[in-house]
Design an enzyme around this catalytic site. Structure first.
Site, PDB file in Angstrom:
ATOM      1  N   ARG A  10     -33.329  56.090 -32.279  1.00 30.04           N
ATOM      2  CA  ARG A  10     -34.376  56.114 -33.300  1.00 30.04           C
ATOM      3  C   ARG A  10     -34.739  54.678 -33.671  1.00 30.04           C
ATOM      4  O   ARG A  10     -34.006  53.735 -33.370  1.00 30.04           O
ATOM      5  CB  ARG A  10     -33.897  56.861 -34.536  1.00 30.04           C
ATOM      6  CG  ARG A  10     -33.724  58.358 -34.355  1.00 30.04           C
ATOM      7  CD  ARG A  10     -33.068  58.965 -35.588  1.00 30.04           C
ATOM      8  NE  ARG A  10     -33.895  58.805 -36.774  1.00 30.04           N
ATOM      9  CZ  ARG A  10     -33.412  58.868 -38.031  1.00 30.04           C
ATOM     10  NH1 ARG A  10     -32.129  59.055 -38.259  1.00 30.04           N
ATOM     11  NH2 ARG A  10     -34.244  58.721 -39.046  1.00 30.04           N
ATOM     12  N   SER A  12     -35.289  53.600 -36.907  1.00 27.29           N
ATOM     13  CA  SER A  12     -34.937  53.204 -38.270  1.00 27.29           C
ATOM     14  C   SER A  12     -34.029  51.975 -38.229  1.00 27.29           C
ATOM     15  O   SER A  12     -33.333  51.737 -37.226  1.00 27.29           O
ATOM     16  CB  SER A  12     -34.231  54.348 -38.996  1.00 27.29           C
ATOM     17  OG  SER A  12     -32.897  54.486 -38.520  1.00 27.29           O
ATOM     18  N   LYS A  82     -23.171  62.588 -37.196  1.00 27.63           N
ATOM     19  CA  LYS A  82     -23.404  63.651 -38.178  1.00 27.63           C
ATOM     20  C   LYS A  82     -24.788  64.294 -38.045  1.00 27.63           C
ATOM     21  O   LYS A  82     -25.027  65.361 -38.606  1.00 27.63           O
ATOM     22  CB  LYS A  82     -23.190  63.136 -39.597  1.00 27.63           C
ATOM     23  CG  LYS A  82     -24.165  62.107 -40.095  1.00 27.63           C
ATOM     24  CD  LYS A  82     -23.758  61.612 -41.483  1.00 27.63           C
ATOM     25  CE  LYS A  82     -24.731  60.593 -42.042  1.00 27.63           C
ATOM     26  NZ  LYS A  82     -26.046  61.151 -42.344  1.00 27.63           N
ATOM     27  N   ASP A  83     -25.697  63.657 -37.276  1.00 23.88           N
ATOM     28  CA  ASP A  83     -27.027  64.231 -37.060  1.00 23.88           C
ATOM     29  C   ASP A  83     -27.068  65.197 -35.880  1.00 23.88           C
ATOM     30  O   ASP A  83     -28.053  65.926 -35.703  1.00 23.88           O
ATOM     31  CB  ASP A  83     -28.058  63.123 -36.788  1.00 23.88           C
ATOM     32  CG  ASP A  83     -28.396  62.320 -38.036  1.00 23.88           C
ATOM     33  OD1 ASP A  83     -28.153  62.821 -39.147  1.00 23.88           O
ATOM     34  OD2 ASP A  83     -28.896  61.197 -37.888  1.00 23.88           O
ATOM     35  N   THR A 121     -30.464  63.890 -53.986  1.00 25.32           N
ATOM     36  CA  THR A 121     -29.846  64.160 -52.684  1.00 25.32           C
ATOM     37  C   THR A 121     -30.353  65.493 -52.159  1.00 25.32           C
ATOM     38  O   THR A 121     -30.492  66.461 -52.917  1.00 25.32           O
ATOM     39  CB  THR A 121     -28.310  64.189 -52.759  1.00 25.32           C
ATOM     40  OG1 THR A 121     -27.776  64.550 -51.468  1.00 25.32           O
ATOM     41  CG2 THR A 121     -27.787  65.191 -53.782  1.00 25.32           C
ATOM     42  N   SER A 123     -28.682  66.925 -49.633  1.00 26.79           N
ATOM     43  CA  SER A 123     -27.530  67.423 -48.880  1.00 26.79           C
ATOM     44  C   SER A 123     -26.796  68.525 -49.640  1.00 26.79           C
ATOM     45  O   SER A 123     -26.247  68.277 -50.719  1.00 26.79           O
ATOM     46  CB  SER A 123     -26.556  66.266 -48.609  1.00 26.79           C
ATOM     47  OG  SER A 123     -25.287  66.744 -48.231  1.00 26.79           O
ATOM     48  N   ARG A 125     -23.927  69.765 -48.893  1.00 28.34           N
ATOM     49  CA  ARG A 125     -22.520  69.338 -48.951  1.00 28.34           C
ATOM     50  C   ARG A 125     -22.273  68.427 -50.150  1.00 28.34           C
ATOM     51  O   ARG A 125     -21.304  68.607 -50.904  1.00 28.34           O
ATOM     52  CB  ARG A 125     -22.142  68.602 -47.654  1.00 28.34           C
ATOM     53  CG  ARG A 125     -20.772  67.929 -47.686  1.00 28.34           C
ATOM     54  CD  ARG A 125     -20.555  67.062 -46.463  1.00 28.34           C
ATOM     55  NE  ARG A 125     -21.408  65.885 -46.455  1.00 28.34           N
ATOM     56  CZ  ARG A 125     -21.099  64.725 -47.048  1.00 28.34           C
ATOM     57  NH1 ARG A 125     -19.962  64.612 -47.715  1.00 28.34           N
ATOM     58  NH2 ARG A 125     -21.916  63.696 -46.974  1.00 28.34           N
ATOM     59  N   ARG A 126     -23.140  67.449 -50.326  1.00 19.93           N
ATOM     60  CA  ARG A 126     -22.971  66.515 -51.441  1.00 19.93           C
ATOM     61  C   ARG A 126     -23.204  67.202 -52.783  1.00 19.93           C
ATOM     62  O   ARG A 126     -22.491  66.943 -53.762  1.00 19.93           O
ATOM     63  CB  ARG A 126     -23.899  65.313 -51.263  1.00 19.93           C
ATOM     64  CG  ARG A 126     -23.409  64.368 -50.169  1.00 19.93           C
ATOM     65  CD  ARG A 126     -24.397  63.277 -49.844  1.00 19.93           C
ATOM     66  NE  ARG A 126     -23.799  62.286 -48.936  1.00 19.93           N
ATOM     67  CZ  ARG A 126     -24.495  61.503 -48.120  1.00 19.93           C
ATOM     68  NH1 ARG A 126     -25.819  61.599 -48.071  1.00 19.93           N
ATOM     69  NH2 ARG A 126     -23.866  60.641 -47.346  1.00 19.93           N
ATOM     70  N   ARG A 143     -35.650  61.681 -49.543  1.00 20.81           N
ATOM     71  CA  ARG A 143     -35.793  61.334 -48.139  1.00 20.81           C
ATOM     72  C   ARG A 143     -36.058  59.839 -48.024  1.00 20.81           C
ATOM     73  O   ARG A 143     -36.433  59.171 -48.978  1.00 20.81           O
ATOM     74  CB  ARG A 143     -36.971  62.092 -47.505  1.00 20.81           C
ATOM     75  CG  ARG A 143     -36.796  63.606 -47.357  1.00 20.81           C
ATOM     76  CD  ARG A 143     -35.848  63.995 -46.233  1.00 20.81           C
ATOM     77  NE  ARG A 143     -36.165  63.339 -44.975  1.00 20.81           N
ATOM     78  CZ  ARG A 143     -37.074  63.767 -44.092  1.00 20.81           C
ATOM     79  NH1 ARG A 143     -37.790  64.844 -44.349  1.00 20.81           N
ATOM     80  NH2 ARG A 143     -37.263  63.127 -42.957  1.00 20.81           N
ATOM     81  N   GLY A 144     -35.894  59.304 -46.815  1.00 15.64           N
ATOM     82  CA  GLY A 144     -36.179  57.898 -46.569  1.00 15.64           C
ATOM     83  C   GLY A 144     -34.966  57.159 -46.039  1.00 15.64           C
ATOM     84  O   GLY A 144     -33.836  57.656 -46.103  1.00 15.64           O
ATOM     85  N   ASN A 145     -35.203  55.960 -45.482  1.00 17.44           N
ATOM     86  CA  ASN A 145     -34.081  55.176 -44.982  1.00 17.44           C
ATOM     87  C   ASN A 145     -33.307  54.575 -46.157  1.00 17.44           C
ATOM     88  O   ASN A 145     -33.671  54.740 -47.323  1.00 17.44           O
ATOM     89  CB  ASN A 145     -34.556  54.098 -43.996  1.00 17.44           C
ATOM     90  CG  ASN A 145     -35.482  53.068 -44.630  1.00 17.44           C
ATOM     91  OD1 ASN A 145     -35.266  52.629 -45.753  1.00 17.44           O
ATOM     92  ND2 ASN A 145     -36.516  52.665 -43.892  1.00 17.44           N
ATOM     93  N   THR A 148     -35.219  52.257 -48.562  1.00 16.47           N
ATOM     94  CA  THR A 148     -36.197  53.017 -49.355  1.00 16.47           C
ATOM     95  C   THR A 148     -35.503  53.763 -50.486  1.00 16.47           C
ATOM     96  O   THR A 148     -35.978  53.780 -51.630  1.00 16.47           O
ATOM     97  CB  THR A 148     -36.946  54.012 -48.454  1.00 16.47           C
ATOM     98  OG1 THR A 148     -37.647  53.302 -47.443  1.00 16.47           O
ATOM     99  CG2 THR A 148     -37.931  54.838 -49.259  1.00 16.47           C
ATOM    100  N   ARG A 149     -34.362  54.359 -50.189  1.00 19.37           N
ATOM    101  CA  ARG A 149     -33.641  55.123 -51.215  1.00 19.37           C
ATOM    102  C   ARG A 149     -33.118  54.206 -52.326  1.00 19.37           C
ATOM    103  O   ARG A 149     -33.176  54.544 -53.506  1.00 19.37           O
ATOM    104  CB  ARG A 149     -32.495  55.902 -50.574  1.00 19.37           C
ATOM    105  CG  ARG A 149     -32.969  56.967 -49.601  1.00 19.37           C
ATOM    106  CD  ARG A 149     -31.823  57.798 -49.077  1.00 19.37           C
ATOM    107  NE  ARG A 149     -32.259  58.679 -48.001  1.00 19.37           N
ATOM    108  CZ  ARG A 149     -31.659  59.803 -47.661  1.00 19.37           C
ATOM    109  NH1 ARG A 149     -30.586  60.200 -48.319  1.00 19.37           N
ATOM    110  NH2 ARG A 149     -32.112  60.528 -46.665  1.00 19.37           N
ATOM    111  N   CYS A 236     -25.923  70.285 -39.268  1.00 20.99           N
ATOM    112  CA  CYS A 236     -25.711  69.006 -39.932  1.00 20.99           C
ATOM    113  C   CYS A 236     -26.087  69.045 -41.410  1.00 20.99           C
ATOM    114  O   CYS A 236     -25.831  68.094 -42.143  1.00 20.99           O
ATOM    115  CB  CYS A 236     -26.468  67.885 -39.217  1.00 20.99           C
ATOM    116  SG  CYS A 236     -28.242  68.168 -39.078  1.00 20.99           S
TER     117      CYS A 236
END
Length: 285
Positions: A10, A12, A82-83, A121, A123, A125-126, A143-145, A148-149, A236
């Protein structure tokens, strides 16, 4: 004459950094080889506004990279472990992993807030595990890298968020303006399956060539985790998690909460499969 290998990844910042780490590892261990990166935009990168949980995150960040490998545009595909979906496309296999980074999660909160309530988040899981630490927590999508977050957090988008320590470490981020970082223990938040590991995928016929180049302990650990995920039919973006480290398998599941199991190192694949299926069965009953 040096051999040239193309590594698909990717685009990113974190993905490119991880691919660079694989490139450095290969060129160090195989002096007669040099690698080039093939940066690709995945479906998950394009669909920035959708909820991965609601729309299904399976393969959104891997499909285009795997297609480049299958079409022989690339020799290896580089992923955040994890993806990865629990099943490889026909013709592909995981060749191995670099030595695992810190798999922990990091709680990142606004410095002016002592008791965060609104968590950003997406997720499951989180979210499940945050509720055990902050029972009154509320949630919004995110969302975002990584950059960005962090910027959104610093601008007050939420009280807190959770990011993987491995990604922060690889990008050299240990602090950010107006934000406080606290690494969570494994007991506070069991990591996602494969978190902290960089997966290297190859075509089936190349497995024997590439497997010896990578870290066997990480391969063993992540294989156990991925088998657990597959046994419970998760992807995931599952709401449960499993992490293996030096004989102990840490699990978080809504049915049992936090639990640990003993799984010896260097067991045969059949023995591991039997143990994991027994654990999964207790969670499915």
């Amino acid at each position: 004459m040096k051999s040239k290998w193309i590594l698909a990844t990717r685009k990113s910042p974190l993905a490119l950094k991880q691919a660079e780490l694989v490139k450095e590892h290969l060129e160090k261990n195989l002096p007669h080889t040099f690698c080039e990166l093939l940066g690709l935009v995945t479906t998950g990168d394009k669909l920035k506004e959708i909820s991965l949980e609601k729309n299904g995150g399976k393969g959104l960040f891997t499909k285009e990279i795997e297609e480049a490998l299958l079409s022989r545009q690339a020799d290896l595909a580089i992923h955040s472990a994890k993806d990865l979906p629990t099943e490889n496309p026909e013709g592909l296999v995981i060749a191995g992993y670099l030595k695992r980074e810190d798999p922990s999660d990091v709680l990142i909160s606004r410095s002016d807030i002592t008791h965060p309530k609104l968590f950003a988040t997406g997720s499951p899981r989180r979210r499940e595990q945050i509720r055990t630490i902050f029972p009154e927590a509320e949630f919004k999508g995110f969302r975002g890298n990584i950059h960005t977050r962090l910027e959104k957090m610093a601008n007050g988008d939420a009280d807190a968020t959770i990011l993987a320590a491995a990604g922060l470490n690889r990008l050299g981020i240990s602090e950010y303006q107006n934000l406080t970082f606290r690494k969570l223990s494994i007991k506070e938040m069991v990591p996602a399956v494969g978190q902290g590991a960089i997966a290297i995928q190859c075509r089936n016929e190349d497995f024997e060539k590439f497997y010896p180049l990578f870290d066997p302990k990480t391969f063993y650990a992540v294989s156990i985790e991925r088998l657990f995920l597959a046994s419970l039919g998760g992807g995931c973006h599952a709401g449960f998690s499993g992490y293996y480290h030096e004989g102990t398998f840490f699990v978080y599941h809504q049915k049992i909460g936090y639990q640990t199991y003993n799984i010896e190192e260097n067991l045969s694949p059949n023995s591991i499969k039997s143990i994991i299926e027994d654990i999964a069965q207790t969670l499915s009953d």
